[in-house]
Enzyme design. Structure first.
Site, short mmCIF file in Angstrom:
data_model
loop_
_atom_site.label_atom_id
_atom_site.label_comp_id
_atom_site.label_asym_id
_atom_site.label_seq_id
_atom_site.Cartn_x
_atom_site.Cartn_y
_atom_site.Cartn_z
N TRP A 130 0.77 -1.32 -0.16
CA TRP A 130 0.11 0.00 -0.06
C TRP A 130 0.89 1.30 -0.03
O TRP A 130 1.93 1.41 0.97
CB TRP A 130 -0.94 -0.12 1.27
CG TRP A 130 -1.79 0.98 1.54
CD1 TRP A 130 -2.83 1.53 0.45
CD2 TRP A 130 -1.97 1.87 2.75
NE1 TRP A 130 -3.57 2.51 1.01
CE2 TRP A 130 -3.22 2.68 2.62
CE3 TRP A 130 -1.53 1.89 4.04
CZ2 TRP A 130 -3.52 3.65 3.30
CZ3 TRP A 130 -2.03 2.73 4.94
CH2 TRP A 130 -2.82 3.49 4.67
N ASP A 211 -0.09 -5.25 9.70
CA ASP A 211 -1.14 -4.41 9.29
C ASP A 211 -2.46 -5.16 9.12
O ASP A 211 -2.26 -6.28 8.30
CB ASP A 211 -0.75 -3.84 7.88
CG ASP A 211 -1.53 -2.69 7.59
OD1 ASP A 211 -2.77 -2.54 7.91
OD2 ASP A 211 -1.44 -1.95 6.73
N LYS A 246 -13.27 -1.05 7.21
CA LYS A 246 -13.91 -2.03 5.84
C LYS A 246 -14.98 -2.91 6.81
O LYS A 246 -16.14 -2.88 6.29
CB LYS A 246 -12.63 -2.89 5.29
CG LYS A 246 -11.59 -2.19 5.22
CD LYS A 246 -11.48 -1.02 4.10
CE LYS A 246 -10.19 -0.27 4.39
NZ LYS A 246 -9.64 0.70 3.06
#
Ligand code: LMR
Length: 399
Positions: A130, A211, A246
């Site tokens: 990312w 993460d 999310k």
């Protein structure tokens, strides 16, 4: 002074939102930023969230500060979600949680904590990753380097290359790992592969920073936590950044957490004191609304069940969209080229589309994705899938 300031290009992911909004093509499709969309192309508020918010409206009595670590109820309920209800890590009081403004905020806390306490450590990051990972460590002045992850020829996970690179990392450095739903590729490690990674981390005394932004979007809420749980149980020290953006659909509420697992309760308290200070210097207290929603849902068995079914629904829909994408490309002779899309997990697919193909999709068809070929699978739907596949066939010279 402002005259000399450099004009920067838009963010590689967030910049696409603006570009997409300005596009007047009526058939345009946004496969850019990672937000879930339903069959109508909307990002709805989850039912469990709506119900929790309705409860909060009647229950909330104050807007006073919640403290640098955030809402204790949020921590009480999020920790078992991450580690499992009967976790030995929680039992031994080895874990501390500091609420953060989103997964990005949690990563920033981790980066600041490292800069303060171990400024000479290098953070090793998967290639690709990312893009904001780089920006976060650059912002605090922490050196970062890459380890291999994907074979660019075959567009598949290259686990042997990853392992070889991990084995060469200097002792004591930090390794950033994606717990599940690897962003941007969608290629995840099997449990057996995580065992091998664990052995390298132990051998070289590397500190993992995990993460964990997509819990529930890969294989399920518990299965997606397998690596986090394995590493936390087997290693003395682990850092985890969790996000509720999310899985609770709370993107704009900015709710996530920095979690540290220490060797014992004494070390845990030291880290906790540092995190309060790091949070204080960044934004003092985190925002309260998102954590109140999450805590309300997880504390109620009815809302928790409803939420779990909504997470299942989002994950199943994404996995169905993956299958449909490959099937819809078959008539163009492209099923094999894009077979990886059905194998990947999470919101994203590293499609293998080249930057020039991505640019052409945007210019000629109003289809937006990250320059690297990363597509948000939840960005298309059953209605616009034929248009998307026709456009992909066209830029791949198959039409
Ligand atoms: C993404 O990768 O699209 C999401 O994590 C959103 C973001 O902040 O970039």
């Amino acid at each position: 002074m402002f005259t000399q300031v450099e004009l920067l290009p838009a963010d590689p992911i967030l910049g696409l939102i603006e570009a997409f909004n300005q596009d007047t093509n009526p058939s345009k499709i946004d496969l850019g930023v990672g937000v879930y969309r339903d069959a109508l192309g909307n990002t709805p508020i989850l039912k469990s969230v709506r119900e929790a918010e309705a409860l909060l409206l009647t229950r909330e009595t104050t807007k006073k500060y919640i403290g640098s670590h955030g809402d204790p109820l949020f921590a009480k309920h999020l920790l078992p979600l991450v580690f499992g209800a009967d976790s030995s890590v929680l039992e031994a009081k080895r874990a501390t949680l500091t609420q953060a403004p989103g997964g990005t905020g949690a990563l920033r806390l981790a980066a600041d904590f490292l800069k303060r306490n171990s400024p000479n450590k290098t953070v090793w990051i998967s290639n690709p990753t990312w893009p904001n990972h780089y920006a976060i460590f650059d912002s605090v002045g922490i050196q970062h380097k890459s380890y291999a992850y994907v074979d660019s020829e075959t567009n598949r996970l290259d686990f042997p290359a990853m392992l070889t690179d991990l084995k060469q990392i200097p002792q004591g450095d930090v390794v950033l790992l994606h717990a599940c739903c690897h962003n941007p590729t969608g290629f995840d490690l099997s449990l057996a592969q995580w065992q091998e990674v664990l052995a390298v981390l132990q051998e070289r005394e590397l500190l993992p920073l995990i993460d964990f932004a997509y819990q529930g979007f890969g294989e399920g809420l518990d299965k997606d936590a397998a690596a986090v749980r394995l590493l936390s149980e087997q290693l003395a020290e682990v850092m985890i950044t969790s996000s509720c953006s999310k899985n609770f659909g709370l993107y704009r509420e900015r709710i996530g957490a920095f979690i540290a697992v220490a060797k014992d309760a004494t070390d845990m308290e030291k880290v906790r004191s540092q995190m309060a200070s790091v949070a204080r210097a960044n934004y003092s207290n985190p925002p309260a609304h998102g954590s109140a929603i999450v805590a309300t849902i997880l504390a109620s068995s009815d809302l928790d069940n409803l939420w779990r079914s909504e997470v299942d629904e989002m994950r199943n829909r994404i996995n169905t969209l993956r299958q449909q994408f490959v099937a819809a490309l078959a008539p163009y002779g492209l099923a094999e080229k894009f077979a990886c899309v059905a194998e990947q997990r999470g919101m994203f697919s590293y499609s293998g589309l080249k930057p020039n193909e991505v640019a052409q999709l945007q210019k000629d068809f109003g289809i937006y994705m990250v320059k690297t070929g990363r597509m948000n699978i939840a960005g298309y739907n059953e209605q616009n899938l034929p248009y998307l596949c026709e456009a992909i066939a066209s830029v791949c010279g198959k039409k």
